[in-house]
Design an enzyme around this catalytic site. Structure first.
Site, PDB file in Angstrom:
ATOM      1  N   LYS A  17     -39.071   3.045 -22.141  1.00 20.03           N
ATOM      2  CA  LYS A  17     -40.090   2.548 -21.895  1.00 20.03           C
ATOM      3  C   LYS A  17     -40.764   3.912 -22.339  1.00 20.03           C
ATOM      4  CE  LYS A  17     -43.238   3.008 -20.498  1.00 20.03           C
ATOM      5  NZ  LYS A  17     -44.541   3.744 -20.896  1.00 20.03           N
TER       6      LYS A  17
ATOM      7  N   GLU B  77     -37.768  12.924 -12.300  1.00 16.28           N
ATOM      8  CA  GLU B  77     -38.383  14.225 -12.736  1.00 16.28           C
ATOM      9  C   GLU B  77     -39.954  14.215 -12.721  1.00 16.28           C
ATOM     10  OE1 GLU B  77     -39.709  17.626 -14.211  1.00 16.28           O
ATOM     11  OE2 GLU B  77     -38.067  16.653 -16.110  1.00 16.28           O
TER      12      GLU B  77
ATOM     13  N   CYS C  64     -43.028  20.427 -17.962  1.00 14.01           N
ATOM     14  CA  CYS C  64     -43.013  20.259 -16.666  1.00 14.01           C
ATOM     15  C   CYS C  64     -42.861  21.708 -16.049  1.00 14.01           C
ATOM     16  CB  CYS C  64     -42.709  19.280 -15.898  1.00 14.01           C
ATOM     17  SG  CYS C  64     -40.749  19.009 -16.850  1.00 14.01           S
TER      18      CYS C  64
ATOM     19  N   GLU D 204     -51.594  21.007 -10.096  1.00 16.76           N
ATOM     20  CA  GLU D 204     -50.687  21.359 -11.931  1.00 16.76           C
ATOM     21  C   GLU D 204     -51.407  21.113 -12.554  1.00 16.76           C
ATOM     22  OE1 GLU D 204     -47.948  17.798 -12.893  1.00 16.76           O
ATOM     23  OE2 GLU D 204     -46.517  19.600 -13.949  1.00 16.76           O
TER      24      GLU D 204
HETATM   25  P1  ADP Z   1     -48.703  11.005 -17.834  1.00 18.47           P
HETATM   26  O1  ADP Z   1     -50.228  11.867 -15.692  1.00 18.47           O
HETATM   27  O2  ADP Z   1     -48.434  12.726 -17.483  1.00 18.47           O
HETATM   28  O3  ADP Z   1     -49.794  11.245 -18.601  1.00 18.47           O
HETATM   29  P2  ADP Z   1     -47.675   9.375 -16.593  1.00 18.47           P
HETATM   30  O4  ADP Z   1     -46.725   9.327 -15.204  1.00 18.47           O
HETATM   31  O5  ADP Z   1     -48.717   8.841 -16.069  1.00 18.47           O
HETATM   32  O6  ADP Z   1     -48.172  10.299 -17.315  1.00 18.47           O
HETATM   33  O7  ADP Z   1     -46.894   8.584 -17.252  1.00 18.47           O
HETATM   34  C1  ADP Z   1     -45.819   9.145 -17.639  1.00 18.47           C
HETATM   35  C2  ADP Z   1     -45.168   7.482 -18.396  1.00 18.47           C
HETATM   36  O8  ADP Z   1     -44.921   6.685 -16.975  1.00 18.47           O
HETATM   37  C3  ADP Z   1     -45.378   6.679 -18.663  1.00 18.47           C
HETATM   38  O9  ADP Z   1     -44.810   6.549 -19.845  1.00 18.47           O
HETATM   39  C4  ADP Z   1     -46.220   5.556 -18.345  1.00 18.47           C
HETATM   40  O10 ADP Z   1     -46.417   4.223 -19.221  1.00 18.47           O
HETATM   41  C5  ADP Z   1     -45.883   5.435 -17.608  1.00 18.47           C
HETATM   42  N1  ADP Z   1     -46.164   5.264 -16.035  1.00 18.47           N
HETATM   43  C6  ADP Z   1     -47.581   4.775 -16.093  1.00 18.47           C
HETATM   44  N2  ADP Z   1     -48.153   4.201 -14.919  1.00 18.47           N
HETATM   45  C7  ADP Z   1     -46.619   3.945 -14.026  1.00 18.47           C
HETATM   46  C8  ADP Z   1     -46.917   3.227 -13.102  1.00 18.47           C
HETATM   47  N3  ADP Z   1     -47.217   2.463 -12.244  1.00 18.47           N
HETATM   48  N4  ADP Z   1     -45.369   2.468 -13.053  1.00 18.47           N
HETATM   49  C9  ADP Z   1     -44.282   2.045 -13.969  1.00 18.47           C
HETATM   50  N5  ADP Z   1     -44.746   3.229 -14.966  1.00 18.47           N
HETATM   51  C10 ADP Z   1     -45.326   4.165 -15.028  1.00 18.47           C
END
Ligand code: ADP
Length: 481
Positions: free
Chosen positions: A174, A248, A282, A382
């Site tokens: 995903k 990570e 990161c 960050e």
């Molecule tokens: P950023 O803050 O850098 O946008 P995120 O950690 O929000 O990164 O997102 C990284 C990935 O995790 C994306 O593929 C996002 O769709 C997914 N994601 C965001 N929220 C959730 C959640 N609650 N559970 C699983 N995956 C999630």
């Protein structure tokens, strides 16, 4: 319009939902993608579970699996230009980064893990029971959900897909909702490489799609790269079936510049260490501890080097820094910068969104702050953007404690000509990787991952094989039956 890939078939989401991705260089709509909902997640998990038991995959020889992964690397290289351009248009990174780092990095990852397929061994263990043979086997963990972020979409997909498949798992990938397109193309190439149906599945969608995967009882493992905040949610979501997790997460890499450092080399390395991919890395160097005797010189030269970088659309070969990924992310970076000014940090260069011909895109000027202190948010949180906070230090003995005074522990960097300073610091700093007199780089052959709130587990090298296998002990009594 791009589709989901489930059980070897491309198709829309059952509910017909879609979302759009933007080109961050000008804010225009780039592509519409299927948005997977709960029924699609169920279908993908069922397809991956049944492929796990399919003799076409479970019975495939290690050598055949290796050839398939190697074929993916070849296909990535055959389509390198197309993939690089797609990555640049979807994510914003300059074409030189997409074509010079992202695409070759992804291909090399598949090659490295192709090599592992035939080397995933158990061992015969000298247990202390008489007449007993004991050996270990490494088996696939099962159905792995691979959730990736938007900063290096193709490379991070490869970091997870290659070892997961080398170990014989089945996968549901995903990608991030901001940048799914290079992953869609990679999955098309993987289909051509010949994986049996259901071994590789693709769900595009946002946080809800990721959350449904993370909670699903038919998923055995989640490998996630992204924010620490979402990492914590995954820990909760995984509790139901106690699925395995590799996380990570965020970082706030300290870069320590000693009094004896070659300042010009340090500036050249640190400007890249901080601003590569506009700081959306990161492991980006994100707080600079400079011996007070060299702090002014370092700050001046960093500011000059940062301001000289050409900001522009990634497809323009002259551009050295591309846009940030989204309007929302730009607003977040800008609020960190405003916060730093309000807390009394001295703005040396940058500090605002770029205007003129770049006003439509999500461009932010590289920003340098002097006079930063340890308590300021800009030294602790960050930012994930092109921001360089410089802090001074007086006593080399204080620096380990200051560098370690962070929730994160992904990476650290040291700049010195003194070997003992370098290796003493390397031993004491609490971080998953230490870079001495160099920019942060990943390599498929060695560890990647963090201490503390930077995550759980390690990717790459033999550590990834540990992360994608379960170990089983087999005992046999050799005496009379
Ligand atoms: P950023 O803050 O850098 O946008 P995120 O950690 O929000 O990164 O997102 C990284 C990935 O995790 C994306 O593929 C996002 O769709 C997914 N994601 C965001 N929220 C959730 C959640 N609650 N559970 C699983 N995956 C999630």
């Amino acid at each position: 319009m791009t589709d989901l890939f489930i059980g070897g078939e491309w198709g829309p989401a059952e509910a017909g939902a879609t979302f759009t991705t933007l080109n961050p260089a000008d804010g225009s709509v780039f592509e519409e993608c299927a948005e997977a909902g709960a029924p699609d997640v169920d279908r993908a998990v069922a397809a991956a579970r049944s492929a796990l038991a399919d003799p076409a995959w479970a019975g495939m020889t290690a050598a055949a699996r290796a050839r398939m992964l190697w074929r993916v690397a070849d296909l990535v290289e055959e389509h390198a230009d197309e993939l690089a351009e797609l990555e640049t248009r979807d994510n914003g990174q300059p074409l030189a980064v997409a074509g010079g780092v992202t695409v070759p990095g992804a291909a090399e990852h598949f090659r490295y893990f192709a090599g592992w397929c035939t080397k995933i061994e158990g061992s015969v263990v000298p247990v202390s029971f008489p007449d007993t043979l004991h050996y270990t086997r490494r088996e696939p963990v099962g159905v792995c959900a691979l959730i990736t972020p938007w900063n290096f979409p193709l490379m991070l997909a490869a970091w997870k897909l290659a070892p997961a498949l080398a170990c014989g798992n089945t996968v549901i990938i995903k990608p991030a909702e901001q940048t799914p397109l290079s992953t869609v193309m990679l999955v098309e190439l993987m289909e051509r490489a010949g994986f049996p149906p259901g071994v590789v599945n693709l769900l595009t969608g946002g946080p809800a799609t990721g959350a449904a995967l993370a909670e699903h009882s038919g998923v055995d493992k989640v490998s996630f790269t992204g924010s620490t905040e979402v990492g914590r949610k995954l820990v909760h979501a995984s509790a139901g079936n106690l699925k395995r997790l590799t996380l990570e997460l965020g970082g706030k890499t300290p870069s320590i510049i000693a009094a004896d450092a070659d300042i010009d080399a340090a500036v050249a390395g640190n400007v890249q260490g901080a601003l590569f991919n506009s700081g959306q890395v990161c492991a980006a160097y994100a707080r600079f501890y400079v011996d007070r005797r060299r702090a002014d010189e370092f700050t001046e030269k960093m500011a000059a080097a940062a301001a000289a970088l050409v900001l522009g659309p990634g497809l323009d070969p002259a551009s050295q820094l591309g846009p940030l990924v989204s309007e929302e992310h730009l607003a977040k970076v800008d609020s960190h910068v405003r916060g730093a000014r309000a807390e009394g940090a001295e703005l040396v260069t940058g500090g605002r969104r770029a205007g003129g011909r770049l006003a439509e895109g999500f461009f932010y000027e590289p920003t340098v702050f002097a006079g930063v202190t340890d308590e300021m948010a800009i030294a602790r949180e960050e930012v994930f953007g092109p921001v360089i906070p410089v802090l001074a230090y007086d006593d080399p003995d204080e620096i380990v404690e200051r560098a370690n005074d962070s929730a994160y522990g992904l990476a650290a960097s040291v700049w010195t000509r003194d070997l003992s300073t370098a290796h003493r610091l390397a031993a004491k700093v609490r971080a998953g990787a230490v870079f001495i007199n160099m920019i942060h780089v990943p390599d498929a052959a060695t560890t990647w991952g963090g201490f503390k709130a930077s995550g759980w587990g390690r990717e790459m090298g033999p550590y990834a094989i540990d992360a994608y296998t379960e170990v089983k002990g087999v005992w046999t009594h050799l005496g009379g039956a």
